[in-house]
Write a protein that holds these residues in place. Structure first.
Motif, mmCIF file in Angstrom:
data_model
loop_
_atom_site.group_PDB
_atom_site.id
_atom_site.type_symbol
_atom_site.label_atom_id
_atom_site.label_comp_id
_atom_site.label_asym_id
_atom_site.label_seq_id
_atom_site.Cartn_x
_atom_site.Cartn_y
_atom_site.Cartn_z
ATOM 1 N N ALA A 46 36.986 54.724 20.377
ATOM 2 C CA ALA A 46 37.151 55.564 21.381
ATOM 3 C C ALA A 46 36.126 54.553 22.602
ATOM 4 O O ALA A 46 35.343 53.756 22.254
ATOM 5 N N ASN A 47 36.540 54.907 23.914
ATOM 6 C CA ASN A 47 35.463 54.370 24.856
ATOM 7 C C ASN A 47 34.240 54.759 25.089
ATOM 8 O O ASN A 47 34.128 56.081 25.755
ATOM 9 N N GLU A 48 33.369 54.313 24.899
ATOM 10 C CA GLU A 48 31.739 54.814 25.071
ATOM 11 C C GLU A 48 31.329 56.021 24.313
ATOM 12 O O GLU A 48 30.192 56.033 24.205
ATOM 13 N N ALA A 49 32.189 56.850 24.238
ATOM 14 C CA ALA A 49 31.692 58.145 23.513
ATOM 15 C C ALA A 49 33.048 58.756 22.792
ATOM 16 O O ALA A 49 33.979 58.601 22.800
ATOM 17 N N PRO A 50 32.551 59.730 22.036
ATOM 18 C CA PRO A 50 33.836 60.467 20.995
ATOM 19 C C PRO A 50 34.802 61.168 21.909
ATOM 20 O O PRO A 50 35.721 61.390 21.497
ATOM 21 N N LEU A 51 34.260 62.106 22.736
ATOM 22 C CA LEU A 51 34.788 62.725 23.621
ATOM 23 C C LEU A 51 35.054 62.640 25.274
ATOM 24 O O LEU A 51 34.016 62.169 26.010
ATOM 25 N N LEU A 52 36.271 62.786 25.712
ATOM 26 C CA LEU A 52 36.529 62.776 27.231
ATOM 27 C C LEU A 52 36.870 64.182 27.647
ATOM 28 O O LEU A 52 37.696 64.779 27.242
ATOM 29 N N LEU A 53 36.364 64.445 28.587
ATOM 30 C CA LEU A 53 36.573 65.911 29.385
ATOM 31 C C LEU A 53 36.949 65.431 30.933
ATOM 32 O O LEU A 53 36.392 64.643 31.430
ATOM 33 N N ILE A 54 37.880 66.120 31.341
ATOM 34 C CA ILE A 54 38.083 66.360 32.806
ATOM 35 C C ILE A 54 38.474 67.830 33.219
ATOM 36 O O ILE A 54 38.773 68.605 32.383
ATOM 37 N N SER A 55 38.419 68.070 34.367
ATOM 38 C CA SER A 55 38.524 69.533 34.974
ATOM 39 C C SER A 55 39.905 69.630 35.557
ATOM 40 O O SER A 55 40.306 68.506 36.324
ATOM 41 N N GLN A 56 40.547 70.777 35.472
ATOM 42 C CA GLN A 56 41.731 71.199 36.294
ATOM 43 C C GLN A 56 41.660 70.832 37.548
ATOM 44 O O GLN A 56 42.436 70.589 38.523
ATOM 45 N N THR A 57 40.287 71.070 38.210
ATOM 46 C CA THR A 57 40.139 71.201 39.636
ATOM 47 C C THR A 57 40.379 69.744 40.052
ATOM 48 O O THR A 57 40.862 69.357 40.984
ATOM 49 N N SER A 58 39.728 68.603 39.257
ATOM 50 C CA SER A 58 39.837 67.397 39.717
ATOM 51 C C SER A 58 41.270 66.892 39.907
ATOM 52 O O SER A 58 41.609 66.248 40.680
ATOM 53 N N VAL A 59 42.040 67.293 38.815
ATOM 54 C CA VAL A 59 43.413 67.034 38.698
ATOM 55 C C VAL A 59 44.209 67.495 39.870
ATOM 56 O O VAL A 59 45.118 66.959 40.517
ATOM 57 N N ASN A 60 44.130 68.998 40.482
ATOM 58 C CA ASN A 60 44.536 69.291 41.611
ATOM 59 C C ASN A 60 44.234 68.834 43.014
ATOM 60 O O ASN A 60 45.125 68.696 43.691
ATOM 61 N N TYR A 61 43.074 68.116 42.822
ATOM 62 C CA TYR A 61 42.471 67.629 44.122
ATOM 63 C C TYR A 61 43.499 66.194 43.982
ATOM 64 O O TYR A 61 43.877 65.971 45.237
ATOM 65 N N LEU A 62 43.401 65.667 43.032
ATOM 66 C CA LEU A 62 44.067 64.333 42.980
ATOM 67 C C LEU A 62 45.668 64.552 43.228
ATOM 68 O O LEU A 62 46.125 63.550 44.161
ATOM 69 N N ASN A 63 46.227 65.556 42.935
ATOM 70 C CA ASN A 63 47.650 65.795 43.195
ATOM 71 C C ASN A 63 47.769 66.041 44.829
ATOM 72 O O ASN A 63 48.775 65.659 45.203
ATOM 73 N N LYS A 64 46.713 66.635 45.336
ATOM 74 C CA LYS A 64 47.065 66.746 46.961
ATOM 75 C C LYS A 64 47.080 65.433 47.605
ATOM 76 O O LYS A 64 47.811 65.010 48.384
ATOM 77 N N VAL A 65 46.200 64.596 47.218
ATOM 78 C CA VAL A 65 46.304 63.159 47.579
ATOM 79 C C VAL A 65 47.467 62.350 47.452
ATOM 80 O O VAL A 65 48.137 61.917 48.146
ATOM 81 N N LEU A 66 48.011 62.770 46.160
ATOM 82 C CA LEU A 66 49.224 61.789 45.785
ATOM 83 C C LEU A 66 50.319 62.577 46.692
ATOM 84 O O LEU A 66 51.295 61.804 47.238
ATOM 85 N N LYS A 67 50.433 63.813 46.848
ATOM 86 C CA LYS A 67 51.623 64.426 47.544
ATOM 87 C C LYS A 67 51.530 63.892 49.149
ATOM 88 O O LYS A 67 52.490 63.825 49.633
ATOM 89 N N ASN A 68 50.211 63.912 49.595
ATOM 90 C CA ASN A 68 50.081 63.259 51.200
ATOM 91 C C ASN A 68 50.681 61.986 51.135
ATOM 92 O O ASN A 68 51.181 61.559 51.964
ATOM 93 N N GLU A 69 50.649 61.383 50.096
ATOM 94 C CA GLU A 69 51.127 59.731 50.153
ATOM 95 C C GLU A 69 52.759 59.811 49.798
ATOM 96 O O GLU A 69 53.273 58.714 49.525
ATOM 97 N N GLY A 70 53.303 60.951 49.361
ATOM 98 C CA GLY A 70 54.700 60.829 48.991
ATOM 99 C C GLY A 70 54.916 60.481 47.489
ATOM 100 O O GLY A 70 56.000 59.854 47.058
ATOM 101 N N SER A 71 53.753 60.332 46.621
ATOM 102 C CA SER A 71 53.821 59.850 45.361
ATOM 103 C C SER A 71 54.111 60.870 44.072
ATOM 104 O O SER A 71 53.548 62.173 44.502
#
Length: 217
Positions: free
Chosen positions: A78-103
């Protein structure tokens, strides 16, 4: 081909690197093993084995469960550590950026996390997990310490279902670039207290969807 735990390493054994990091592993098996995987996958490749790998896997548990063994803080490949965590909030914000770019939008599976946290966001933080120092899950007696952020590569561009390539990394670069790296998500490791571990702490801990987090900032 013989891939048993007792099989001897290949004569071509050597230290290997994963994402630029030296790992405690060797190329495993013979040239026959390498040829088998290369023919099946259509590219030249070798099988690598971690020095600290485990040959056993728990059975009888639901797919929505994840096992965390307190005494197994090894990251293997694994990269650097055994566990990787992301928040749904982070993904939701990213999708706003992607939507604004038409991606095309992305989902949590683009980032291959072990844990996805649903957070109550006050609207000020695009990636609330950046501020966390450690977390404790309700059923755990031990904490998970944040050991760093996950640097991303072009793998996040590929849809895990269709294999189609999007522009996820390009969107992340607009607001997640720091010191030459584009980060998204945090690495976690069990807080090491080997001298205080008892029999109860030594058992696997099974996490399920809906388990609550206690966050330390």
């Amino acid at each position: 081909i013989d891939l048993s735990s007792g099989a001897s390493p290949s004569p071509m054994s050597q230290q290997i690197r994963v994402c630029g990091n030296k790992c405690g592993g060797t190329l495993w098996g013979s040239h026959i093993v390498s040829r088998w995987f290369s023919n099946y996958l259509g590219i030249q490749c070798w099988l690598a084995r971690s020095f600290n790998g485990s040959d056993s896997s728990p059975k009888g548990h639901h797919l929505n469960q994840l096992s965390i063994a307190p005494v197994m803080n090894r990251s293997n490949f694994a990269n650097e550590a055994p566990l990787l965590l992301i928040s749904q909030t982070s993904v939701n914000y990213l999708n706003k950026v992607l939507k604004n770019e038409g991606s095309p939008s992305a989902n949590t599976r683009h980032f291959r996390p072990n844990l996805v946290a649903a957070t109550k966001n006050n609207g000020k933080l695009s990636n609330p997990e950046d501020t966390w120092k450690s977390i404790k899950i309700s059923k755990m007696s031990k904490s998970l310490s944040v050991v760093g952020q996950c640097a991303r590569c072009t793998m996040v561009d590929f849809d895990p279902d269709s294999g189609m390539k999007g522009k996820t990394l390009q969107a992340l670069a607009e607001y997640r670039r720091s010191q030459g790296k584009i980060t998204f998500g945090i690495f976690l490791r069990m807080v090491p207290e080997p001298e205080n571990l008892c029999d109860k702490d030594m058992r696997d801990i099974w996490l399920e969807i809906g388990d609550e987090l206690e966050i330390n900032y």
